[in-house]
Design a protein around this motif. Structure first.
Motif, PDB file in Angstrom:
ATOM      1  N   ALA A 249       0.555  -1.202   0.015  1.00 45.51           N
ATOM      2  CA  ALA A 249      -0.058  -0.055   0.163  1.00 45.51           C
ATOM      3  C   ALA A 249       0.891   1.090   0.079  1.00 45.51           C
ATOM      4  N   ARG A 250       0.401   2.239  -0.335  1.00 43.40           N
ATOM      5  CA  ARG A 250       0.992   3.897  -0.247  1.00 43.40           C
ATOM      6  C   ARG A 250       0.077   4.560  -0.140  1.00 43.40           C
ATOM      7  N   GLU A 251       0.768   5.763   0.377  1.00 42.39           N
ATOM      8  CA  GLU A 251      -0.406   7.115   0.389  1.00 42.39           C
ATOM      9  C   GLU A 251      -0.232   7.896  -0.865  1.00 42.39           C
ATOM     10  N   VAL A 252      -1.618   8.408  -1.208  1.00 48.17           N
ATOM     11  CA  VAL A 252      -1.646   9.083  -2.264  1.00 48.17           C
ATOM     12  C   VAL A 252      -2.404  10.318  -1.842  1.00 48.17           C
ATOM     13  N   VAL A 253      -2.126  11.652  -2.622  1.00 46.07           N
ATOM     14  CA  VAL A 253      -2.739  12.990  -2.380  1.00 46.07           C
ATOM     15  C   VAL A 253      -3.924  12.902  -3.356  1.00 46.07           C
ATOM     16  N   CYS A 254      -5.029  13.291  -2.962  1.00 42.02           N
ATOM     17  CA  CYS A 254      -6.119  13.540  -4.061  1.00 42.02           C
ATOM     18  C   CYS A 254      -6.933  14.781  -3.893  1.00 42.02           C
ATOM     19  N   GLY A 255      -6.885  15.803  -4.419  1.00 45.14           N
ATOM     20  CA  GLY A 255      -7.314  17.017  -3.955  1.00 45.14           C
ATOM     21  C   GLY A 255      -7.091  17.243  -2.639  1.00 45.14           C
ATOM     22  N   ASP A 256      -7.996  17.601  -1.484  1.00 48.08           N
ATOM     23  CA  ASP A 256      -7.406  17.797  -0.240  1.00 48.08           C
ATOM     24  C   ASP A 256      -7.608  16.530   0.675  1.00 48.08           C
ATOM     25  N   ARG A 257      -7.488  15.363   0.128  1.00 50.87           N
ATOM     26  CA  ARG A 257      -7.606  14.158   0.911  1.00 50.87           C
ATOM     27  C   ARG A 257      -6.279  13.285   0.431  1.00 50.87           C
ATOM     28  N   GLN A 258      -5.951  12.500   1.664  1.00 48.97           N
ATOM     29  CA  GLN A 258      -4.821  11.645   1.609  1.00 48.97           C
ATOM     30  C   GLN A 258      -5.868  10.445   1.580  1.00 48.97           C
ATOM     31  N   LEU A 259      -5.135   9.555   0.436  1.00 43.02           N
ATOM     32  CA  LEU A 259      -5.952   8.205   0.316  1.00 43.02           C
ATOM     33  C   LEU A 259      -4.791   7.104   0.576  1.00 43.02           C
TER      34      LEU A 259
ATOM     35  N   ASN B 277      -6.981   7.589   4.007  1.00 39.88           N
ATOM     36  CA  ASN B 277      -5.642   7.055   4.468  1.00 39.88           C
ATOM     37  C   ASN B 277      -5.596   7.317   6.125  1.00 39.88           C
ATOM     38  N   VAL B 278      -6.704   7.719   6.853  1.00 42.34           N
ATOM     39  CA  VAL B 278      -6.854   7.948   8.196  1.00 42.34           C
ATOM     40  C   VAL B 278      -7.399   7.007   8.947  1.00 42.34           C
ATOM     41  N   CYS B 279      -6.552   6.410   9.822  1.00 39.48           N
ATOM     42  CA  CYS B 279      -7.529   5.390  10.882  1.00 39.48           C
ATOM     43  C   CYS B 279      -8.170   5.955  11.748  1.00 39.48           C
ATOM     44  N   PRO B 280      -9.454   5.596  11.863  1.00 37.13           N
ATOM     45  CA  PRO B 280     -10.423   6.308  12.704  1.00 37.13           C
ATOM     46  C   PRO B 280     -10.195   5.975  14.078  1.00 37.13           C
ATOM     47  N   HIS B 281      -9.331   5.136  14.640  1.00 35.77           N
ATOM     48  CA  HIS B 281      -8.965   4.895  15.832  1.00 35.77           C
ATOM     49  C   HIS B 281      -8.017   6.154  16.450  1.00 35.77           C
TER      50      HIS B 281
ATOM     51  N   GLY C 241      -3.778   6.944  12.514  1.00 33.40           N
ATOM     52  CA  GLY C 241      -2.850   6.425  11.840  1.00 33.40           C
ATOM     53  C   GLY C 241      -2.650   6.644  10.300  1.00 33.40           C
ATOM     54  N   PRO C 242      -1.867   6.582   9.692  1.00 36.23           N
ATOM     55  CA  PRO C 242      -1.531   6.569   8.243  1.00 36.23           C
ATOM     56  C   PRO C 242      -1.727   4.977   7.678  1.00 36.23           C
ATOM     57  N   LEU C 243      -2.884   4.871   7.074  1.00 36.96           N
ATOM     58  CA  LEU C 243      -3.299   3.352   6.647  1.00 36.96           C
ATOM     59  C   LEU C 243      -2.288   3.060   5.368  1.00 36.96           C
ATOM     60  N   GLY C 244      -1.956   4.018   4.559  1.00 34.86           N
ATOM     61  CA  GLY C 244      -1.044   3.771   3.434  1.00 34.86           C
ATOM     62  C   GLY C 244       0.371   3.316   3.712  1.00 34.86           C
ATOM     63  N   GLN C 245       0.692   3.625   5.128  1.00 33.09           N
ATOM     64  CA  GLN C 245       2.062   3.199   5.595  1.00 33.09           C
ATOM     65  C   GLN C 245       2.042   1.883   6.114  1.00 33.09           C
ATOM     66  N   GLY C 246       0.728   1.291   6.376  1.00 33.29           N
ATOM     67  CA  GLY C 246       0.713   0.031   6.846  1.00 33.29           C
ATOM     68  C   GLY C 246       1.068  -1.169   6.053  1.00 33.29           C
ATOM     69  N   ILE C 247       0.671  -2.407   6.415  1.00 32.48           N
ATOM     70  CA  ILE C 247       1.025  -3.377   5.389  1.00 32.48           C
ATOM     71  C   ILE C 247      -0.230  -4.077   5.023  1.00 32.48           C
ATOM     72  N   ILE C 248      -0.317  -5.088   3.867  1.00 31.35           N
ATOM     73  CA  ILE C 248      -1.397  -5.733   3.604  1.00 31.35           C
ATOM     74  C   ILE C 248      -1.357  -7.283   4.081  1.00 31.35           C
ATOM     75  N   GLU C 249      -2.278  -7.636   4.978  1.00 34.50           N
ATOM     76  CA  GLU C 249      -2.474  -8.954   5.415  1.00 34.50           C
ATOM     77  C   GLU C 249      -3.947  -9.672   5.063  1.00 34.50           C
TER      78      GLU C 249
END
Length: 101
Positions: free
Chosen positions: A19-29, A43-47, A50-58
């Motif tokens: 995964a990776r972080e991507v900017v789209c307009g005023d949002r981070q995806l 991209n923002v974890c509701p907990h 945290g930046p989900l795009g910096q996480g891993i896929i499992e």
């Protein structure tokens, strides 16, 4: 009204299983590559933000790098709570990767 916006080119997509972080307009995806299927979610974890795009896929889930909350990459639904993040339709046209916002 929703419209498709270009976020990057195919050559900039994350490798399979990442995964990776991507900017789209005023949002981070958070853009994820699941065996060649590209998904997009907020991209923002509701907990704790945290930046989900910096996480891993499992097992088809994006794992938040801060506290390990897991979100289904296709639905945005959290694994152990009723929290969720918004997901967005992705399409590829030629060399352009587009997200419906």
């Amino acid at each position: 009204m929703s419209e498709f916006l270009r976020i990057l080119s195919k050559s900039e997509l994350p490798p399979d299983g990442e995964a990776r972080e991507v900017v789209c307009g005023d949002r981070q995806l958070c853009l994820a590559n699941l065996n060649g299927e590209i998904t997009a979610m907020d991209n923002v974890c509701p907990h704790r933000g945290g930046p989900l795009g910096q996480g891993i896929i499992e097992n088809g889930k994006i794992i938040c790098p801060w506290h390990a909350w897991a979100f289904d990459a296709k639905t945005g639904i959290a694994e152990h709570t009723n929290a969720r993040v918004d997901v967005y339709e992705v399409k590829i046209e030629g060399d352009d990767v587009l997200v419906k916002m």
